[in-house]
Design an enzyme around this catalytic site. Structure first.
Site, PDB file in Angstrom:
ATOM      1  N   THR A 122      47.452  46.585 -45.188  1.00 29.76           N
ATOM      2  CA  THR A 122      46.366  46.238 -46.110  1.00 29.76           C
ATOM      3  C   THR A 122      46.965  45.936 -47.478  1.00 29.76           C
ATOM      4  OG1 THR A 122      44.962  47.728 -44.876  1.00 29.76           O
ATOM      5  CG2 THR A 122      44.192  47.100 -47.071  1.00 29.76           C
ATOM      6  N   PHE A 152      41.261  46.557 -38.262  1.00 26.78           N
ATOM      7  CA  PHE A 152      40.057  47.345 -38.560  1.00 26.78           C
ATOM      8  C   PHE A 152      39.975  48.534 -37.611  1.00 26.78           C
ATOM      9  CE2 PHE A 152      39.288  42.897 -39.705  1.00 26.78           C
ATOM     10  CZ  PHE A 152      38.936  43.023 -41.043  1.00 26.78           C
ATOM     11  N   GLU A 155      41.020  55.614 -36.808  1.00 22.66           N
ATOM     12  CA  GLU A 155      41.833  56.631 -36.157  1.00 22.66           C
ATOM     13  C   GLU A 155      40.961  57.375 -35.148  1.00 22.66           C
ATOM     14  OE1 GLU A 155      44.056  59.117 -38.818  1.00 22.66           O
ATOM     15  OE2 GLU A 155      44.765  57.396 -39.965  1.00 22.66           O
ATOM     16  N   LYS A 207      39.293  42.600 -45.762  1.00 24.62           N
ATOM     17  CA  LYS A 207      39.652  43.976 -45.400  1.00 24.62           C
ATOM     18  C   LYS A 207      39.185  44.980 -46.472  1.00 24.62           C
ATOM     19  CE  LYS A 207      41.581  47.582 -43.728  1.00 24.62           C
ATOM     20  NZ  LYS A 207      42.629  47.987 -42.875  1.00 24.62           N
ATOM     21  N   ALA A 255      25.658  61.745 -43.157  1.00 26.27           N
ATOM     22  CA  ALA A 255      26.012  62.507 -44.362  1.00 26.27           C
ATOM     23  C   ALA A 255      27.018  63.592 -43.991  1.00 26.27           C
ATOM     24  CB  ALA A 255      24.753  63.136 -44.951  1.00 26.27           C
ATOM     25  N   CYS A 263      42.628  55.300 -45.352  1.00 23.94           N
ATOM     26  CA  CYS A 263      42.201  53.969 -45.812  1.00 23.94           C
ATOM     27  C   CYS A 263      41.147  53.973 -46.914  1.00 23.94           C
ATOM     28  CB  CYS A 263      41.690  53.162 -44.630  1.00 23.94           C
ATOM     29  SG  CYS A 263      43.021  52.670 -43.540  1.00 23.94           S
ATOM     30  N   LYS A 266      42.271  55.119 -50.539  1.00 18.96           N
ATOM     31  CA  LYS A 266      43.287  54.262 -51.181  1.00 18.96           C
ATOM     32  C   LYS A 266      42.788  52.826 -51.343  1.00 18.96           C
ATOM     33  CE  LYS A 266      46.325  52.597 -47.442  1.00 18.96           C
ATOM     34  NZ  LYS A 266      45.864  51.234 -47.391  1.00 18.96           N
TER      35      LYS A 266
END
Ligand code: UDX
Ligand code: UDX
Length: 433
Positions: A122, A152, A155, A207, A255, A263, A266
């Site tokens: 990214t 995209f 994890e 992205k 929520a 990701c 950052k």
């Protein structure tokens, strides 16, 4: 096709393994020799369900291999994917691109015939232009095309996301590169997904725009959860009621604690930084970052309130410490803020996480337990921090041997009515209970 993945981290490894499963020949290169040695024995250094099995299958078929010899890997491949990390630079918002540029500088020495250089890492909009400059002589000789192809992958669900993408985004103005990448992705671009060719800068920005939007969606529902707590409304009803509007969509409206991971935190910061560099004030993204930071503090304060602010020597259990289930990744997990704060206030913390012990919590007042029961046994407060499946059906009354223990369900996985029936003091997020 012959592919080379530079960086066998989350993205490089998952993409490499999945590409090999589609019949391509893949070489993964990494500077970390111990990682390469483990991978050569089919030992996967990350926790990603299903990955090891697919790796073993393709390793046996010799469709995937691992090396620290960049020259060899680049020479043998037609498409080179740059998948090195782009963490936040210390004390700034900006993405640290040194690994990306150093990979590009190293690769260029080994290119003698046409290759496509694909940035999967990214990177902020216009980074591709800078990478292309590194290859300028080769570009003039028509020996390279520099393309952006963001990933995209979530994890814990990375394989499913790779095989069933919502979209594949390829940013290039080279028809030659586009044709080759389109055929590479053809097996996974099915009816419900689209292959989108755009400008390289467009792909880079898609992205960040996507991740920042998802982070916004989460922060939005989290702030509404605060309002629900004051107005006796259940946030789950709000998520459902909103999500059924197709223009809104029901996903990413759960929520919980502050979003974390490798990701969203950052990338939202890096997007703000990019805005600054291009003289554009991204006020919404700035607010999201702030809201998420506040959330960590707010939920920690709530823990203190639940314990009646009498916390010294209290025992708190964390069920799950990772930023989400099905990963062992601790990057930007909310627990990294909460646990040390509570310990500083005099609390003793026990935790259990299905992905194992975390060395990050090396402290006499933080203890890792091998199972749910031992973590909860003498607990004053059990915090469900991560919604792993094994936390969904716990018989608290049976396993906790402490009077008046409480449960703070930060992921709303239990039914408040049932908890009340079972006479458990239960607290949740965005629900008055
Ligand atoms: C990726 C990145 O592409 C990032 O930009 C994106 O936002 C999220 O996914 P990730 O796969 O999580 O990052 O990175 P990490 O798990 O840190 O793996 C990077 C790998 O590259 C490491 O194994 C590291 O050893 C390797 N590396 C790094 C190299 O081989 N060479 C380098 O010069 C730097
Ligand atoms: C994310 C993006 O989803 C993926 O497309 C991108 O390529 C990498 O970053 P990841 O960080 O692995 O993936 O996990 P994700 O499922 O997006 O969750 C991120 C964080 O948001 C977690 O802390 C999670 O708990 C939180 N989250 C997610 C919520 O709090 N509520 C939700 O409804 C969804």
């Amino acid at each position: 096709m012959k592919l080379c993945m530079i960086g066998a981290g989350y993205v490089g490894l998952v993409s490499g393994v999945c590409f090999s499963d589609l019949g391509n020949n893949v070489i993964c290169v990494d500077k970390d020799k111990s990682k390469i040695n483990a991978l050569k024995k089919c030992i996967v250094p990350i926790y990603e369900p299903g990955l090891e099995e697919i790796l073993k299958r393709n390793f046996k078929q010799k469709r995937i291999n691992f090396t620290d010899n960049l020259k060899d890997a680049v020479t043998k491949s037609d498409i080179i994917f740059i998948c090195v990390g782009t963490p936040t630079k210390k004390n700034t918002n900006s993405a640290d691109l040194r690994y990306v540029f150093s990979a590009a500088n190293e690769i260029k020495k080994f290119i003698k015939k046409y290759k496509i250089i694909v940035t999967k890492s990214t990177v902020p909009v216009s980074t591709g232009d800078k990478i292309e400059k590194i290859f300028s002589i080769l570009k003039k000789k028509k020996l390279v095309d520099v393309v952006s192809n963001p990933e995209f992958l979530r994890e814990g669900e990375a394989i499913r996301d790779f095989i069933n993408p919502d979209r594949v985004v390829v940013g290039t103005n080279s028809e030659r590169a586009n044709k080759i990448l389109k055929s590479l992705y053809q097996p996974i671009v099915k009816k419900n997904s689209r292959y989108i060719k755009t400008s390289r800068r467009g792909a880079e920005l898609i992205k960040y725009a996507s991740n920042a939007f998802l982070a916004t969606k989460i922060s939005y529902i989290n702030e509404l959860a605060n309002l629900c707590e004051q107005t006796d409304v259940d946030i789950k009803d709000i998520s459902t009621g909103m999500g059924l509007d197709e223009r809104i969509g029901e996903r990413f409206l759960r929520a919980g604690p502050a979003y974390g991971g490798s990701c969203f935190p950052k990338d939202t910061r890096a997007l703000i930084d990019t805005g600054k560099n291009f003289k554009t004030d991204l006020t919404i993204v700035k607010t999201v970052v702030k809201s998420n930071e506040n959330r960590k503090k707010m939920l920690t304060k709530r823990v203190l309130t639940i314990l009646g602010n009498k916390i010294k020597n209290k025992q708190i259990t964390f069920l799950g410490v990772t930023f989400k289930p099905n990963t062992d990744d601790m990057r930007e997990a909310c627990s990294l803020y909460m646990i040390p704060y509570l310990v500083r206030k005099g609390v003793k913390v026990k935790y259990f996480d299905p992905s194992g012990k975390k060395n990050i919590f090396n402290n006499n007042n933080i203890e890792y337990c091998k199972n749910i029961s031992s973590a909860c046994l003498k607990s004053d407060l059990i915090i469900i921090h991560t919604e792993w499946n094994e936390f969904k059906f716990i018989d608290f009354k049976k396993i906790v041997k402490k009077n008046n223990f409480k449960v703070y369900d930060m992921r709303n996985i239990y039914d408040p009515k049932r908890m009340k029936l079972n006479k458990i003091k239960y607290f949740a997020v965005g629900r008055k209970v």
